[in-house]
Design a protein around this motif. Structure first.
Motif, short mmCIF file in Angstrom:
data_model
loop_
_atom_site.label_atom_id
_atom_site.label_comp_id
_atom_site.label_asym_id
_atom_site.label_seq_id
_atom_site.Cartn_x
_atom_site.Cartn_y
_atom_site.Cartn_z
N LEU A 125 -7.96 2.79 7.38
CA LEU A 125 -7.92 1.41 7.60
C LEU A 125 -8.25 0.20 6.23
N ILE B 188 -7.49 1.39 3.74
CA ILE B 188 -6.24 0.95 2.68
C ILE B 188 -5.42 -0.22 3.54
N VAL B 189 -5.65 0.10 4.56
CA VAL B 189 -5.10 -1.03 5.43
C VAL B 189 -5.11 -2.29 4.96
N GLY C 254 -4.21 -2.71 1.58
CA GLY C 254 -2.86 -4.00 0.45
C GLY C 254 -2.76 -5.18 1.58
N VAL C 255 -3.25 -5.54 2.88
CA VAL C 255 -2.73 -6.56 3.16
C VAL C 255 -3.46 -8.48 2.35
#
Lengths: 302, 337
Positions: free
Chosen positions: B283, B285-286, B289-290
């Protein structure tokens, strides 16, 4: 050398080729190497897996079709998965790439955004499904002899056949239909194409739809023949780029030929050096093509 | 408690500064020259492994046993990473800019393969242990040890920063930006864009190698999983958040993103149960990234904007045209043989 390399290479190559078609189309029409393309492969496989499980739960499981390892739920779920993957690509474009295009962002910024999107999409898969591999089917398949010592499973032969049909369809689409003509026009010169009445926005939508649907197809094949993992698409990314550059950016037949070449190269590397060096083959091929003919086999001078 | 907190603070800052050095290297490539490197992890790894091999004592089944001083290891790491960067730069920079991105990505994938499979050199999946740490004699006193290491990192970061700041303001730095902004104009003035880009790419790679070497000696062991694409991604997020093209921004971004990273890590550790923590880590990394995508959309220049640097002579010319011209003339006369 073992002639089985040929069969293994062609099968792996057809998967890579299907994925590379999307890469080469976005590369030539939207003008950036999309690092998130591998995620369409992984998402396509997982979406199909979920849909197939849902179908199985509703109808109470399907029997394998003929000699293949899977039942009717997979092809049906696969078609729906392609639609959903295309939708995912369109949403990603709407959220991210379209806005960047409107801001007239330089290409490298778009590349970076695709890199960020790829990280986010892949990690989301890892969060939802964990990093443990998943399988479409647990059926075992026995290879059938093809003559002169070659062997392949029915699933593998089907993968080759499906790829051949898709390639023929794509060839027809690109060369014989108005849509294909518009796509080639936008790839040559977007503003000129726009001036002459080509709906560039529509062309871009179709690029995403075709690329994502084929990526989903590659994901399903990879899932059937190997396994489904969140990293499956990311691991294919280097072979995809190598194939697209090898074939020449923008060339659909080039992407397929490039994919088959990379697949054969990988199979050769596995045979000569061992399976752990498989991914190195794509890199070596990439370096060689950049040294010898950077425009690719079917490419034109930039 | 305060001592522990202080020791942790020093540890945190030391780690953040190793990333700051990576970002400074990336800033030479991307911020100053516009070269997109997707293989940062590979250059960091080359530096780390070279330094580790040079400095570790003899180990069975692995190349090494040179037991050299840590500084020699650092220099080795810098040189090895520079060589890799030069080779890649020479190969791809004459081609299109996007091919460099793809090739560096390939380098990162290949470096992972080498780290995992070339066991006689890299130690395979388990990597290399017992990498000598600076001030190892003080290891008993964790606070003293942490502070000493922090001091090392502060010196290294400052040295790289000052070196780059000087370089940015040098004629070489100006030509570099000229090439980035308008290649044709630079070419018309007789500059070779290709050669300058290769130089910048090599310099950036060398700094990343240094960062890898320094980090390896700080942590004390290295393994392939330290150099996943995640690292590349973090370095990019740091530079973009801090402000690419700005060396202070690179350092600020590194500390800031590392802080967000560490905080979100402990937040996930507190919220999720032990069983699902590995899963929840994705999560993080998500999230990053966002955030990266949003920054690219909303504020592509980052927190600190690029500082416009012009020649000192140019600036002086604007203030006092006569005097500057005189100075330039004097300087030219001096330089003339």
């Amino acid at each position: 050398m073992n002639p089985q390399v040929l069969v293994d290479g062609l099968i792996a190559g057809s998967m890579i080729g299907l994925g590379a078609v999307g890469v080469t189309l976005t590369y030539s029409i939207l003008r950036f190497p999309n690092f998130a393309h591998g995620e369409f492969i992984a998402w396509g496989a997982y979406l199909t897996l979920v849909l197939s499980a849902a179908i199985g739960a509703v109808v109470g499981g399907t029997q394998p079709i003929g000699p293949f390892s899977f039942g009717w739920s997979i092809p049906i779920a696969g078609l729906a998965g392609m639609v959903l993957t295309a939708l995912l690509a369109l949403i990603l474009d709407w959220l991210l790439f379209q806005r960047l295009r409107r801001q007239k962002a330089v290409m490298i910024i778009i590349v970076m955004a695709s890199f960020g999107a790829s990280m986010a999409l892949r990690s989301a898969l890892e969060f939802i499904f964990t990093s443990n591999p998943a399988y479409f089917t647990r059926e075992l398949q026995i290879t059938i002899p093809l003559g002169s010592g070659l062997r392949a499973t029915p699933d593998q032969l089907l993968a080759l056949g499906v790829t051949a049909v898709v390639v023929a369809g794509l060839f027809y689409l690109m060369n014989r239909t108005p849509l294909g003509r518009s796509m080639r026009a936008v790839s040559e010169n977007p503003s000129l194409a726009g001036v002459t009445g080509v709906d560039v926005g529509r062309v871009i939508r179709y690029v995403w739809i075709i690329g994502a649907a084929l990526a989903c197809g590659a994901g399903i094949i990879a899932g059937l023949l190997v396994q489904i993992r969140p990293y499956m698409g990311f691991d294919l990314l280097l072979p995809l780029f190598a194939a697209a550059i090898l074939g020449g950016i923008g060339s659909v037949p080039g992407a397929i030929v490039g994919g088959l070449t990379v697949g054969l190269g990988e199979a050769l590397a596995v045979q000569l050096l061992g399976a752990q060096w498989r991914a190195g083959a794509a890199f070596i091929l990439l370096i060689v093509i950049l040294l010898v003919r950077p425009t690719g086999i079917f490419g034109r001078r930039a | 408690m305060t001592l522990q907190l202080l020791a942790y603070g020093a540890f945190f800052l030391t780690m953040a500064l190793t990333y700051a050095v990576i970002c400074l290297g990336l800033n030479v490539q991307w911020g100053q020259t516009g070269l997109f490197n997707v293989g940062i992890a590979a250059f960091v790894a080359v530096g780390a492994y070279t330094s580790a091999i040079l400095t570790t004592p003899e180990t069975a089944d692995r190349l090494g046993g040179f037991s050299m001083p840590i500084l020699v290891g650092w220099v080795g790491g810098i040189l090895a990473a520079a060589m890799v960067a030069f080779a890649i730069g020479w190969l791809t920079i004459r081609l299109r800019a996007d091919y460099l991105a793809i090739t560096t990505f390939g380098v990162a994938v290949t470096m992972q393969l080498v780290m995992l499979n070339l066991e006689p050199v890299t130690g395979g999946p388990f990597g290399i242990g017992f990498v000598p740490r600076p001030f190892a004699a003080w290891q008993g006193n964790s606070l003293l040890f942490s502070l000493a290491n922090l001091a090392v990192l502060i010196v290294v970061t400052l040295a790289v920063y000052l070196f780059l700041e000087r370089l940015v303001r040098s004629p070489w730095g100006r030509v570099l930006r000229a090439v980035r902004e308008d290649e044709v104009a630079a070419q018309a003035l007789g500059k070779s864009p290709k050669w300058l880009r290769i130089q910048a790419f090599t310099l950036g790679g060398a700094i990343m190698g240094l960062a890898g070497a320094v980090q390896a000696h700080f942590i004390g062991f290295i393994a392939p999983e330290n150099y996943l694409p995640m690292l590349t991604f973090q370095a990019w997020a740091m530079l973009i958040v801090g402000g690419s093209g700005n060396n202070r921004g690179a350092v600020l971004g590194a500390v800031l993103v590392w802080a967000i990273w560490a905080a979100s890590g402990s937040a996930i550790g507190a919220v999720f149960s032990d069983g699902s923590q590995a899963r929840a880590a994705s999560l993080q990394i998500v999230l990053i990234g966002v955030v990266l995508c949003i920054i690219l959309l909303v504020r592509p220049q980052g927190i600190l904007k690029e500082v416009r640097t012009v020649s000192r002579y140019g600036l002086a010319a604007r203030r006092e045209p006569g005097r500057a011209a005189e100075e330039t003339k004097k300087k030219e006369a001096l330089e003339r043989p």
